[in-house]
Design an enzyme around this catalytic site. Sequence first.
Site, PDB file in Angstrom:
ATOM      1  N   ARG A   1      -5.199  21.275  33.750  1.00 11.71           N
ATOM      2  CA  ARG A   1      -4.697  21.360  32.373  1.00 11.71           C
ATOM      3  C   ARG A   1      -5.481  20.405  31.484  1.00 11.71           C
ATOM      4  NH1 ARG A   1      -0.472  22.770  35.734  1.00 11.71           N
ATOM      5  NH2 ARG A   1       0.062  24.952  35.349  1.00 11.71           N
TER       6      ARG A   1
ATOM      7  N   ASP B   1      -6.310  25.731  38.482  1.00 21.96           N
ATOM      8  CA  ASP B   1      -5.082  26.299  37.922  1.00 21.96           C
ATOM      9  C   ASP B   1      -5.496  27.221  36.794  1.00 21.96           C
ATOM     10  OD1 ASP B   1      -2.314  26.678  36.985  1.00 21.96           O
ATOM     11  OD2 ASP B   1      -1.879  24.944  38.244  1.00 21.96           O
TER      12      ASP B   1
ATOM     13  N   HIS C   1      -1.467  31.384  39.584  1.00 24.61           N
ATOM     14  CA  HIS C   1      -2.016  30.242  38.837  1.00 24.61           C
ATOM     15  C   HIS C   1      -3.535  30.283  38.825  1.00 24.61           C
ATOM     16  CE1 HIS C   1       1.360  27.668  37.648  1.00 24.61           C
ATOM     17  NE2 HIS C   1       1.981  28.111  38.723  1.00 24.61           N
TER      18      HIS C   1
ATOM     19  N   GLU D   1       4.886  30.111  42.178  1.00 24.70           N
ATOM     20  CA  GLU D   1       5.094  30.847  40.926  1.00 24.70           C
ATOM     21  C   GLU D   1       4.186  32.068  40.778  1.00 24.70           C
ATOM     22  OE1 GLU D   1       6.744  27.520  37.922  1.00 24.70           O
ATOM     23  OE2 GLU D   1       4.625  27.345  38.318  1.00 24.70           O
TER      24      GLU D   1
ATOM     25  N   TRP E   1       9.226  21.534  46.115  1.00 24.38           N
ATOM     26  CA  TRP E   1       9.242  21.053  44.722  1.00 24.38           C
ATOM     27  C   TRP E   1      10.443  21.561  43.954  1.00 24.38           C
ATOM     28  CZ3 TRP E   1       8.617  23.974  40.116  1.00 24.38           C
ATOM     29  CH2 TRP E   1       8.313  25.329  40.294  1.00 24.38           C
TER      30      TRP E   1
ATOM     31  N   ASP F   1       5.813  14.184  35.054  1.00 26.91           N
ATOM     32  CA  ASP F   1       5.546  14.641  33.687  1.00 26.91           C
ATOM     33  C   ASP F   1       6.830  14.645  32.861  1.00 26.91           C
ATOM     34  OD1 ASP F   1       6.374  16.713  35.389  1.00 26.91           O
ATOM     35  OD2 ASP F   1       5.309  18.272  34.295  1.00 26.91           O
TER      36      ASP F   1
ATOM     37  N   GLU G   1      -0.080  19.130  31.461  1.00 29.16           N
ATOM     38  CA  GLU G   1      -0.007  19.889  30.210  1.00 29.16           C
ATOM     39  C   GLU G   1       0.227  18.944  29.035  1.00 29.16           C
ATOM     40  OE1 GLU G   1       1.664  20.763  32.920  1.00 29.16           O
ATOM     41  OE2 GLU G   1       1.601  22.937  33.209  1.00 29.16           O
TER      42      GLU G   1
HETATM   43  C1  ACM Z   1       4.910  23.762  40.660  1.00 27.82           C
HETATM   44  O1  ACM Z   1       5.437  22.903  39.940  1.00 27.82           O
HETATM   45  N1  ACM Z   1       4.732  24.986  40.194  1.00 27.82           N
HETATM   46  C2  ACM Z   1       4.499  23.477  42.020  1.00 27.82           C
END
Ligand code: ACM
Length: 769
Positions: free
Chosen positions: A162, A191, A268, A335, A401, A428, A478
């Site tokens: 990012r 990513d 990603h 994701e 996570w 973050d 980010e």
């Molecule tokens: C993640 O936060 N998508 C691993």
Amino acid sequence: MKKTILIASLLFTMLLQAQQTVHIIPQPSSIEMKEGSFIIDNNTSVKFSKNDKAVADVVHFFTEYVNKVSGFTLKANQLKGKAITFNIEKIKEIGDEGYLISVSPTGILVKANTSKGLFYGVQSLLQTLPFIRTNDLVQIPGMEIKDYPRFGWRGMMLDVSRHFFSTDLVKEFIDLLATYKMNVFHWHLTDGAGWRLEIKKYPKLTQQAAWRVDSWGKPWDWAGIEFNADRSKATYGGYYTQEQAKDIVAYAKARNITVVPEIEMPGHSEAAMAAYPELSCNPKNTFAQSGNFLASKVESNYCAGNDQAFTFLQDILVEVMAIFPSKYIHVGGDEVDKKSWKNCPKCQARMKKENLKDEKELQSYFIRRMEKFIVSKDRKMIGWDEILEGGLAPEATVMSWQGEAGGIEAAKMGHDVIMTPGYPLYFDHYQGDPETEPLAIGGFNTLKKVYHYEPIPAELTAVEGKRVLGSQANLWTEYVPTYEHVEYMILPRMPALAEVLWSPKESRNWEDFNKRLHPHIVGYEQKGFHYSKGNYKVDIKPIVANNSLSIALETENAEGVIYYTTDGTTPTIGSTKYDKPFVVTTSMTVKAIMALNGKVMNSKPAEQSFTFNKATGKAVKYESVNSRYYPANGINTLTDGFRGTKDIGKQWHGFSGNDMVATIDLGAPILASSISLGTIQNWPQWVFFPQWVKFEVSTDGINFKEVKTVNNTIPVDARDTQIQDFSIKFPEQKIRAVRVTAKNLGICPAGHPGDKQAAWLFVDEIIVE
Ligand code: ACM
Ligand code: ZN
């Protein structure tokens, strides 16, 4: 007389001993302070076996630091003078990374089974030295330390996709990890926002996917990402050459840190798909060649039906493994948006051929196939907890996570696990008051929460618990565009995590950690490090009880002293010192600060206004269930004197789908002539004004009669956030109780993204005047 002298001298010795402290973080397994100190000067030497290069490197690391903070050059292996000796010996109990230190006025002995242990011994010694060069005596207090870590995986992840950070900055990050005995640097190299590692076989990954047109804008402004090989257009980005990455690996290794590379797949991967769109399910959805694209056209995944995608990734991993000797190779796996797979003939054909019942199983197929390849190269695969979906690959290690559930499930299945739940280990998130912190992704992961994290969930048996190899914090970037900001987000939370992961569970002590942390903070100041003062935040909390409102002032910091004002002036250490909650009987603004050793620690005072009225402090009874998601200040939010702002996350009490029926007993008949209810509409968050609000009063607290019903007149599709008080006025009369009914819109209106789903009703206060 003699006895008196003896007692006096004993007391003096005790006092001296009592004064001798060190502030080592993480707290050693055992430490015993002794009399006297070892003074480092120009006659001090270091003794070690020069034949062992790893040991010589550790000693060099030590002497370099000493030279920097003292100017002294410690000579090697002298016959005369005081020495600091480093020995490798066979020592039971302390394992690979443990060490023993013995400091007396005449010498220092550091012993360990390996050079790793010696390195950690050195880190502990360095924490007793000044942070920067001064003219002070350089001395190490007498002590005996026996120390070894609780967990073998003590990690920090840094997202360089990012935002990109140069190798020099990555080294600074690694230095901080080493200081606190962390031993894994998880490098999130790829990513959607940029590819950061040179891959010789696929040059477009760095010619193109590493560079974006600098229109990132807001942290999540994905529509602004545009990758381009034209450097005059795509000015933001960067990548690590393979030589640079190898240099980082060596730099980390010299500090006992393993670099675990992460190459994201199958999702990603927008950046990679920009460079090699033919590997996605929709090669036509290319934004790479044209230089611009619509957000809806971004392909995030590799096509699971395309064998070339696997060949591509395997080729990449061959190069990755040649750079990174780490046993673990991280493949992401999180994701994955399955939409493109659903609509892709190749993916669907793969599912049919492999007898996969849904896209989750297709994802599992993808990851298993990659694991087979990784295992064939004698490495181990690790991935985010989504790799559990559709069936876990046979030897996979799971990085949990999304809370701890994935980790628990995997450990119960006999897989190794790294715990990194978003709460509290995503760094973050905010670590203090958003008013005084840089913009972060919502939610609080405060220092204290990190410090109290326990990596082994209670749900696991002792045997299953052993599957938890350790834990790590993740810094997604980010919201973190600069290295200064990186430093800020990990200090001081990373030292707190280091203590969780290194020190014995029984020794964890928040008060003591606070005491030891303070000198480190002084060091950060001296060295110009960026760090958060979030731990010094003062919370201003209303307490509604016994028909009155009082205010409690709290800080997480165990040592902090709070001072406050109620007249709007800025508090100082001359203001009222807080000792217990105080009662509020009038509207006021409370401002509060926290001080340590007489020094104000906040960059800005905490501040909260209270509006006092005849209902303030009175208990509220509801006829319907209150939301567990938006409790605000709990059951008495409507009488706590806090008015909500346009920030809906704060003082608003939420009702999902159902109406609010709130009754307040005023305790005794009182004169009143108006009643109001505060509400808010926030269309994007599914929060709507009530359709109407009915106000009823009672003279006996039992029988109510309606005074008036006020209809809402603001359209449900008004999209800007608005606050509205529904109010009535009536001739002054004595009332004992009020009942306020707010009619929820019920379901989100047609045309709204939540069409037909439960609408929220948010309320903040009932005001009786
Ligand atoms: C993640 O936060 N998508 C691993
Ligand atoms: Zn496909």
